[in-house]
Design an enzyme around this catalytic site. Structure first.
Site, mmCIF file in Angstrom:
data_model
loop_
_atom_site.group_PDB
_atom_site.id
_atom_site.type_symbol
_atom_site.label_atom_id
_atom_site.label_comp_id
_atom_site.label_asym_id
_atom_site.label_seq_id
_atom_site.Cartn_x
_atom_site.Cartn_y
_atom_site.Cartn_z
ATOM 1 N N ASP A 1 5.285 -36.116 10.014
ATOM 2 C CA ASP A 1 4.454 -37.229 9.555
ATOM 3 C C ASP A 1 5.291 -38.154 8.685
ATOM 4 O OD1 ASP A 1 2.175 -36.137 10.698
ATOM 5 O OD2 ASP A 1 1.400 -35.300 8.830
ATOM 6 N N TYR B 1 0.823 -1.218 0.000
ATOM 7 C CA TYR B 1 0.000 0.000 0.000
ATOM 8 C C TYR B 1 0.857 1.269 0.000
ATOM 9 C CZ TYR B 1 -4.590 -2.162 0.379
ATOM 10 O OH TYR B 1 -5.743 -2.850 0.116
ATOM 11 N N GLU C 1 6.606 -31.196 13.191
ATOM 12 C CA GLU C 1 5.828 -30.687 12.054
ATOM 13 C C GLU C 1 4.517 -30.047 12.492
ATOM 14 O OE1 GLU C 1 4.945 -33.523 8.921
ATOM 15 O OE2 GLU C 1 3.457 -32.202 8.023
#
Lengths: 366, 366
Positions: free
Chosen positions: A246, A98, A194
């Site tokens: 995982d 901006y 994770e």
């Protein structure tokens, strides 16, 4: 008052403009040379064990129809970065957009229409100055958190990250040493987790207290600040980093982002990668060993398999026998296992059984 | 050791099972009665100024082909919640799913295949027990953060939220009073900020120090913990709540979630809504007043306009003249303005000009 650090950065920013002025004075086509961040200029530095940018530079010229806008945008962002540095403030990437967005006088043309245009220019300037946007005072969204026997000074406040209850210390976007200093610690290693839910469980079990470590999560793919923090903890406190994800290709890739870096932020690796990081698991040899019942296996889909084929050929994996073996075993197994499935083995199973055994036996891939 | 609070919850959980056993003994079809959470049972309680659930109950029967699985799932989740409560631990929604997922002996059938099946059952049990899942020790992802002259005790640790640097206090998923206590404070109001980047700017400007307030962001749509925290700050510290969002229908809706609650979590409103919350802005009358240049207006698209038409007819908006006027002005203006655009007026414009004027003049919609 402008700090010494900022003074140097300001000088470098001004030099971008000075070079352009000189080009004009010499009747030359004003040019800014920027390190190329395209895939063809990204390579894996085997010696350093991390992703890096090559030497290829691109010219951004003023007198070139296809480059003039980008040229103007580069100078505009550089001037706004100068303003932020001079004031000693920090602003967000959206806010910088901006600050830089306006309509050219007498024209209908905007300097920027979307943040998609301003963010890459910020990365260009990182390359130009060999500095991080964080050093220039530009922040983005935060993600990760951490806890453990460590005191941090954050903008003057002394924060004991072992005294932050269930919340932990939210890792800021800007963790450069001018903003954040690592003080006393009593940690022996860093455990990067994770998923947030697993971090919460381990934090509740005070795993960091029983094992004198720092537990940290980037909530999936880590933000830049999280990676930078892991690197600083590793480098300055001289602590080993163990990554726990995982058991799927997405988790394995997250590990490699902490370790070698990411392709689209290759220039950031020199300041954020941890080539020594060890992969603790969850991995295929853990399935039998920790007896994960079949009902907690999730069948891999085509997307998973496709991603394995891609990732196993990445330079930092393809010559690594241990990893090639792991990828093969993963494909053969045909299923994924999430960290959270371990909680079904017992609410405290991960902190009392799985992790202590793995760490004690150094059962990791390095 | 089971706390008094948990003892009562455990009793209530056991009563679900006891009722089923009694039904069996009486040769009746075992039935669990659950408050309906469908849209037709959600209404706006004008007197209380918040969303609420009606009296409609649904029967979940054992001897009913279409309900037997859901019946079993309800008992299974209830038994796992009992286990968590008895141990005094907390677990994540994903972890609870794994704890409850198994294959029925001798069958190929799983108790749960997806978390989409277990999450609604947890909400059913919230209704059954008239308790929050947070009270039962079940957490979800965190989002928000806060800072200000307030001390919080979080799982025993005393945390001064004015001494947390650029990080702030990350609001945990479970902020019930058994886990978190509000201690000393010196705040006069609570400023809820939609976007994280604006929170960061205001935190850096130490807005909370200059104006003796607590600044809090839910990073867009707040998590349950964030809403519950705002309510507790409002109720226990008796502080007014001002909400500051983007000037668009999505921001206005976020305001209404803090104030009246959300349709899909209507049962949560009694514990999280703040009917007194004021909407500080950004609003249409601010555009001229604070001279927001045209280049920072973003044209509304069809999705924005459709959402305005929907929301203006919601019960809590449709009889409110001030809001109807605001919606009309927003449609007429045809553009959105983001909080971050204010930074282009000056890096510290929001903290030094915009907010102080708005608060001093009480220029809000209530």
């Amino acid at each position: 008052m402008v700090s010494k650090r900022n003074k140097k950065l300001l000088e470098n920013l001004e030099n971008i403009g000075n070079k352009v002025i000189k080009d004009f004075e010499k009747n030359k086509n004003p040019t800014i040379k920027i390190p190329s961040r395209t895939l063809s200029n990204v390579y894996f530095d085997e010696k350093k064990g991390m992703l890096a940018l090559g030497d290829k530079m691109i010219d951004r010229n003023y007198f070139n129809l296809s480059q003039a806008k980008k040229f103007m945008q580069t100078l505009l962002i550089a001037s706004k970065l100068k303003e932020v540095l001079q004031k000693g403030n920090t602003v967000g990437l959206r806010q910088l957009f901006y600050m830089s967005k306006h309509t050219l006088e007498g024209l209908e043309e905007n300097t920027f229409d979307n943040q998609d245009e301003s963010d890459p220019v910020v990365e260009d300037i990182e390359g130009l100055l060999d500095a991080l946007r964080e050093e220039l005072g530009i922040f983005a969204a935060t993600k990760g958190k951490m806890a453990g026997p460590l005191k941090i000074r954050d903008k003057g406040d002394l924060i004991n990250t072992s005294k932050l209850g269930s919340s932990g210390y939210g890792i800021p976007s800007i963790v450069e040493d001018h903003a954040i200093q690592l003080e006393d610690h009593d940690a022996k290693f860093i455990l990067v987790i994770e998923k947030e839910q697993m971090w919460n469980r381990l934090n509740e079990d005070k795993f960091w207290k029983k094992h004198n470590c720092i537990i940290l999560t980037g909530k999936g793919q880590p933000a830049r600040g999280d990676r930078r923090m892991v690197r600083r903890l590793h480098e300055e406190l001289k602590l080993p980093v163990y990554v726990f994800t995982d058991m799927d290709i997405w988790g394995y890739y997250i590990y490699s982002v902490y370790k070698q870096g990411s392709i689209n932020l290759a220039h950031f690796s020199t300041k954020a990668a941890v080539p020594d990081a060890k992969f603790l698991g969850f991995k295929t040899s853990d399935i039998k060993r920790f007896d994960i019942p079949k009902e907690h296996w999730i069948k891999m889909n085509k997307g998973d398999l496709k991603r394995i084929r891609e990732i196993k050929d990445y330079d930092w994996f393809k010559n690594d026998k241990k990893w090639q073996k792991e990828f093969k075993a993963l494909v053969k197994f045909g299923h994924k296992i999430e960290q959270d499935a371990l909680v079904a083995k017992g609410i405290e199973f991960t902190s009392k059984d799985y992790l202590p055994v793995k760490i004690k036996e150094k059962d990791w891939i390095d």
